[in-house]
Design a protein around this motif. Structure first.
Motif, PDB file in Angstrom:
ATOM      1  N   UNK A   1      -1.254  -4.053   6.232  1.00  8.93           N
ATOM      2  CA  UNK A   1      -1.782  -3.248   5.155  1.00  8.93           C
ATOM      3  C   UNK A   1      -3.298  -3.241   5.244  1.00  8.93           C
ATOM      4  N   UNK A   2      -3.898  -2.149   4.793  1.00  6.60           N
ATOM      5  CA  UNK A   2      -5.349  -2.011   4.817  1.00  6.60           C
ATOM      6  C   UNK A   2      -5.971  -2.907   3.758  1.00  6.60           C
ATOM      7  N   UNK A   3      -7.279  -3.076   3.860  1.00 12.55           N
ATOM      8  CA  UNK A   3      -7.977  -4.018   2.991  1.00 12.55           C
ATOM      9  C   UNK A   3      -7.842  -3.643   1.512  1.00 12.55           C
ATOM     10  N   UNK A   4      -7.849  -2.360   1.193  1.00 14.51           N
ATOM     11  CA  UNK A   4      -7.737  -1.965  -0.217  1.00 14.51           C
ATOM     12  C   UNK A   4      -6.387  -2.375  -0.793  1.00 14.51           C
TER      13      UNK A   4
ATOM     14  N   UNK B   1     -12.022 -10.916   0.580  1.00 16.79           N
ATOM     15  CA  UNK B   1     -11.206 -10.942   1.806  1.00 16.79           C
ATOM     16  C   UNK B   1     -12.104 -11.004   3.038  1.00 16.79           C
ATOM     17  N   UNK B   2     -13.159 -10.201   3.046  1.00 11.17           N
ATOM     18  CA  UNK B   2     -14.096 -10.230   4.179  1.00 11.17           C
ATOM     19  C   UNK B   2     -14.773 -11.601   4.275  1.00 11.17           C
TER      20      UNK B   2
ATOM     21  N   UNK C   1      -9.372  -3.139   9.231  1.00 11.07           N
ATOM     22  CA  UNK C   1      -8.632  -4.396   9.146  1.00 11.07           C
ATOM     23  C   UNK C   1      -7.184  -4.109   8.771  1.00 11.07           C
ATOM     24  N   UNK C   2      -6.304  -4.968   9.281  1.00  9.56           N
ATOM     25  CA  UNK C   2      -4.870  -4.838   8.996  1.00  9.56           C
ATOM     26  C   UNK C   2      -4.356  -6.221   8.624  1.00  9.56           C
ATOM     27  N   UNK C   3      -3.869  -6.358   7.387  1.00 11.43           N
ATOM     28  CA  UNK C   3      -3.413  -7.640   6.879  1.00 11.43           C
ATOM     29  C   UNK C   3      -1.893  -7.687   6.831  1.00 11.43           C
TER      30      UNK C   3
ATOM     31  N   UNK D   1      -6.509  -5.646  13.725  1.00  4.91           N
ATOM     32  CA  UNK D   1      -7.323  -4.432  13.678  1.00  4.91           C
ATOM     33  C   UNK D   1      -6.462  -3.248  14.104  1.00  4.91           C
ATOM     34  N   UNK D   2      -6.608  -2.183  13.348  1.00  3.89           N
ATOM     35  CA  UNK D   2      -5.937  -0.930  13.706  1.00  3.89           C
ATOM     36  C   UNK D   2      -6.738  -0.265  14.825  1.00  3.89           C
TER      37      UNK D   2
END
Length: 121
Positions: A1-4, A17-18, A36-38, A30-31
């Motif tokens: 999932x993206x950072x948002x 998170x960063x 970022x990809x969590x 990383x996509x």
């Protein structure tokens, strides 16, 4: 999932998170576009970090114990946990001492204000 989305799901800001990533507490994939990809296991780790941070523990202590709280147990875990508990107790004792000093200062100010109000015309 993206950072948002990771921020929304975990309840911590994207900035946090960063920061956790910069501190080595979490890692993200990383996509292809560099975003970022969590994964869920990282979000689970963020929940643990958040809980420890809300307890007031510094990042330094969290970094030491986090692998033993979130990863598979390994040899030496008991020793690390004992050392961690000693560190937490020491941190708590320092915090209690600071609280005592602040309580004394508060009591002194309360006394001053009571006395000042009595003499105020």
């Amino acid at each position: 999932m993206k950072i948002s989305e990771a921020s929304r799901v975990s309840g911590v800001s994207a900035r946090s998170l960063r920061h956790y990533e910069d501190e080595g507490l979490i890692a993200s994939g990383r996509c292809s576009n560099g975003f970022r990809d969590y994964c869920q296991s990282t979000i689970d780790r963020v929940f643990v970090i958040r809980s420890l941070r809300e307890s007031g523990l510094p990042v330094r202590l969290i970094r030491e114990v986090l692998p033993h709280l979130t990863d598979e147990p390994d040899a030496g875990t008991d020793m690390v946990c004992a050392e961690f508990l000693h560190e937490v107790q020491s941190y708590r004792d320092r915090l209690a001492a600071r609280i005592a000093v602040l309580s004394d200062q508060q009591a002194a100010l309360d006394t001053y204000l009571r006395e000042a109000r009595r003499t105020d015309p």
